[in-house]
Write an enzyme that holds these catalytic residues in place. Structure first.
Site, PDB file in Angstrom:
ATOM      1  N   LYS A  77      44.893  43.795  45.284  1.00  0.00           N
ATOM      2  CA  LYS A  77      44.921  42.447  44.699  1.00  0.00           C
ATOM      3  C   LYS A  77      46.368  41.988  44.539  1.00  0.00           C
ATOM      4  O   LYS A  77      47.239  42.776  44.139  1.00  0.00           O
ATOM      5  CB  LYS A  77      44.228  42.487  43.331  1.00  0.00           C
ATOM      6  CG  LYS A  77      44.136  41.140  42.620  1.00  0.00           C
ATOM      7  CD  LYS A  77      43.438  41.315  41.264  1.00  0.00           C
ATOM      8  CE  LYS A  77      43.260  39.999  40.529  1.00  0.00           C
ATOM      9  NZ  LYS A  77      42.607  40.189  39.208  1.00  0.00           N
ATOM     10  N   SER A 152      38.718  37.317  38.598  1.00  0.00           N
ATOM     11  CA  SER A 152      39.766  36.842  39.468  1.00  0.00           C
ATOM     12  C   SER A 152      40.024  37.726  40.677  1.00  0.00           C
ATOM     13  O   SER A 152      40.729  37.315  41.597  1.00  0.00           O
ATOM     14  CB  SER A 152      41.065  36.702  38.663  1.00  0.00           C
ATOM     15  OG  SER A 152      41.429  37.967  38.129  1.00  0.00           O
ATOM     16  N   SER A 176      37.452  40.668  35.342  1.00  0.00           N
ATOM     17  CA  SER A 176      37.833  40.326  36.716  1.00  0.00           C
ATOM     18  C   SER A 176      37.582  41.376  37.785  1.00  0.00           C
ATOM     19  O   SER A 176      37.742  41.079  38.964  1.00  0.00           O
ATOM     20  CB  SER A 176      39.305  39.934  36.759  1.00  0.00           C
ATOM     21  OG  SER A 176      39.434  38.607  36.314  1.00  0.00           O
TER      22      SER A 176
HETATM   23  N1  GLN Z   1      37.791  35.161  33.607  1.00  0.00           N
HETATM   24  C1  GLN Z   1      38.620  35.679  32.578  1.00  0.00           C
HETATM   25  C2  GLN Z   1      39.802  34.765  32.377  1.00  0.00           C
HETATM   26  O1  GLN Z   1      39.855  33.784  33.030  1.00  0.00           O
HETATM   27  C3  GLN Z   1      39.047  37.089  32.890  1.00  0.00           C
HETATM   28  C4  GLN Z   1      40.087  37.172  33.920  1.00  0.00           C
HETATM   29  C5  GLN Z   1      40.536  38.574  34.207  1.00  0.00           C
HETATM   30  O2  GLN Z   1      39.861  39.547  33.855  1.00  0.00           O
HETATM   31  N2  GLN Z   1      41.693  38.683  34.814  1.00  0.00           N
HETATM   32  O3  GLN Z   1      40.659  35.024  31.612  1.00  0.00           O
END
Ligand code: GLN
Length: 486
Positions: A77, A152, A176
Site C-alpha cells: 500500500k 483505504s 482499512s
Molecule cells: N475509514 C476510516 C477512516 O476514514 C478508517 C481508515 C483507515 O483505517 N485507514 O478514517
C-alpha cells in the site's frame, strides 16, 4: 486469469521449493496480469517490473533455505515507504516524493526473500472507506467495477482479489484492511497495535495505525505476519515477540474448533444492517459451532460510542501528523513570496477535501478551551470501549461479528455525505480503539453476487487464536477460493 498468478502464497512457495516454476515465472505472471487487468481496476499507483524481474532472476540463483518468502511477489500500500519507489499516500502533496528508506515491515519481508512489484492505491493518507479519496483516481472492485473496493487499502484488496499478486500489505487505522477485504471477498488481517513496526508508515492516527495483510487465506496472512512481527528499535511502540508471544509461520491446527469459545456481541446484530450480511455471518458462526466451537452471547455495551470517539481521536492525531507537509520538506511546493504563504498555499492546493476536513475537525478538537470537552473526553470513552473487550475476553477466546453493515456500494454513492461514509466503519473501529487484532474473511455472497465478510476479533497479541479459527473455517469451506470473473 493466469493459473500461476492465481495460486496462494503457500502454493507458490511449495511450487518453488519443488522446482515446478521459478521466481521469474511468478513475477512475470504477476506483471502480465497487472498489464492485462489493471487498466480496468487501477489497483496500482506504481509498478517496477524491471527491478522486480531482476530481483527474481537473482532469487532463482540462490538457495531457498531459511528464506520463508523466497522469490514470492507481493504489493505494498502506498502509505508504506519502499526505497526507489515513489510514495504518495494517494496525495498530491507527496507527488513525486521518493523516500530514502524502506518501512521496517516491508524490509523484513524483503529480507525474507519477498519481491515488491509495486505500490497500491489508497484513499489520501488512508482517510476513507472506498479508495475514492485517492488524488490519483479511484480503484474499481473486481467483482463489479461500478462499485468501490472499500478502503483505504482498496488497491491492495483489489490486487489480491483479482489475483494480480498473492498478498499485499495494507494498513488499518479504523478498518482499512478488514473492510476492503470484506468488499473484495478476500482475507484481511489487522494486527495488534504494536505487533508490527510502524517505522516507514506515513502516520495518520499514531495511536490507532497498524500494518496488516491482505491475502487469499488466513494461512498466507500468518506466513507474512510471522516475518513482519517484532520489536523494532525505530518504533518505540513496537512489542518484542519474546515478551508478547511469537507468531508461528504455520498455523497449528487439528482442523476443528473444539474448545474454542466464540463470543457473539448482541450490539453488532442490529437493525439497519443488510439482512444478507447478518444471515451469512450467522451461518458462518453456525459452521464454527459444527466444527466444535462453543457459541456464547456477549455484550460490548459501549459499541455505539466507537464511531464518535474515533472521529474525534483520529482527526486530532491526523491534524498533528499532517503538519509536517508544508511544501518545504517533502513533495511539491506552491509559489508564494512570504514563508507562511508558501505553507498555506501548498497545503491549500495539495490536500484533498477529506484530508482538509479531518485537519479542521482535529485542530478544533485539540484547540484551547475545547480540548477537555472533545479530545480528553474521547480518550476516556476509548478506555471504556477497551474495557468492554477485556471483560468479554474473560469468558470467550474470540469474538465474531459482521465486518461491514453492507456489501460493496456503488462508486459515488456517499460522495456528498461524509457521515454516511463514516458509518461504513461502525463495526471495525472498536478494534482499533482497543488495539486488538482482527481478521475478516469471506463467508458468502449477497443476491447481487457481491462478497460478504465476517470478522473475528481476539485479545491483544492473540493473532494466533483468530488465525487458527479462520484457518479451520477455511479448511471446511470454499468461499475464500472464489475469485471474480474479469
Ligand atoms: N475509514 C476510516 C477512516 O476514514 C478508517 C481508515 C483507515 O483505517 N485507514 O478514517
Amino acid at each position: 486469469m493466469s493459473s500461476l498468478s492465481s495460486l496462494t502464497l503457500t502454493q507458490m512457495k511449495a511450487g518453488l521449493e519443488r522446482g515446478d516454476f521459478t521466481s521469474r515465472d511468478l513475477v512475470q505472471a504477476a506483471l502480465d496480469e497487472v498489464a492485462r487487468l489493471d487498466p480496468s481496476l487501477h489497483a496500482f499507483l506504481h509498478v517496477d517490473g524491471d527491478r522486480a524481474l531482476a530481483q527474481a532472476a537473482k532469487a532463482d540463483q540462490l538457495p531457498i533455505t531459511n528464506h520463508p518468502l523466497h522469490g514470492l511477489p507481493i504489493a505494498v500500500k502506498d502509505v508504506l515507504t519502499v526505497e526507489t519507489m515513489p510514495c504518495t499516500a494517494g496525495s498530491r502533496i507527496l507527488e513525486g516524493f521518493v523516500p530514502p528508506y524502506t518501512a521496517t515491515s516491508v524490509k523484513k519481508l524483503q529480507q525474507a526473500g519477498a519481491i515488491v512489484i509495486g505500490k497500491t492505491n489508497t484513499d489520501e493518507f488512508a482517510m476513507g472507506s472506498s479508495t475514492e479519496n485517492s488524488a490519483y483516481g479511484r480503484t474499481m472492485n473486481p467483482w463489479d467495477t461500478a462499485r468501490v473496493p472499500g478502503g483505504s487499502s482498496g488497491g491492495s484488496a483489489a490486487a489480491v482479489a483479482a489475483r494480480l499478486v498473492p498478498a499485499a500489505l495494507g494498513t488499518d487505522t479504523g478498518g482499512s484492511v478488514r473492510q476492503p477485504a470484506s468488499f473484495c471477498g478476500i482475507t484481511g488481517l489487522k494486527t495488534t497495535y504494536g505487533r508490527v513496526s510502524r517505522y516507514g508508515l506515513i502516520a495518520f492516527g499514531s495511536s490507532l495505525d497498524t500494518v496488516g495483510v491482505l491475502a487469499q487465506t488466513a494461512e498466507d496472512a500468518a506466513l507474512i505476519l510471522s516475518v513482519m512481527a517484532g520489536r523494532d528499535p525505530l518504533d518505540a511502540t513496537s512489542a518484542d515477540d519474546a515478551v508478547v508471544g511469537r507468531v508461528a509461520q504455520r498455523i497449528e491446527t487439528n482442523g476443528d474448533l473444539r474448545g474454542l469459545r466464540v463470543g457473539v456481541p448482541k450490539e453488532y446484530f442490529i437493525g439497519g444492517i443488510q439482512p444478507e450480511v447478518q444471515e451469512k455471518t450467522r451461518q458462518a458462526i453456525e459452521q464454527m459451532k459444527s466444527l466444535g466451537a462453543e457459541i456464547v452471547e456477549v455484550s460490548l455495551p459501549h459499541t455505539e460510542y466507537a464511531l464518535p470517539v474515533y472521529y474525534i481521536l483520529a482527526p486530532a492525531e491526523a491534524s498533528a501528523n499532517l503538519a509536517r507537509f508544508d511544501g518545504v520538506r517533502y513533495g511539491p511546493r506552491s509559489d508564494a513570496n512570504a514563508m507562511w504563504d508558501v505553507f498555506f498555499k501548498t497545503r491549500g492546493e495539495k490536500f484533498g477535501e477529506e484530508v482538509t476536513r479531518r485537519i479542521m475537525i482535529g485542530t478544533y478538537a485539540l484547540s484551547a478551551g475545547y480540548y477537555d470537552a472533545y479530545y480528553g473526553q474521547a480518550q476516556k470513552v476509548r478506555t471504556l470501549i477497551a474495557r468492554d473487550f477485556e471483560a468479554a475476553f474473560a469468558s470467550v477466546d474470540v469474538i465474531a461479528a459482521p465486518t461491514t453493515p453492507s456489501t460493496a456500494f456503488v462508486a459515488g454513492a456517499h460522495a456528498d455525505d461524509p457521515l454516511a461514509m463514516y458509518l461504513e466503519d461502525v463495526f471495525t473501529l472498536p478494534a482499533n480503539l482497543a488495539g486488538i487484532p482482527g481478521i475478516s474473511f469471506p463467508v458468502g455472497f449477497d443476491s447481487q453476487g457481491l462478497p460478504i465478510g465476517m470478522q473475528l476479533l481476539g485479545p491483544r497479541f492473540r493473532e494466533d487464536a483468530i488465525l487458527r479459527a479462520a484457518h479451520a473455517y477455511q479448511q471446511a469451506t470454499d468461499w475464500h477460493t472464489k475469485s471474480p470473473k474479469i
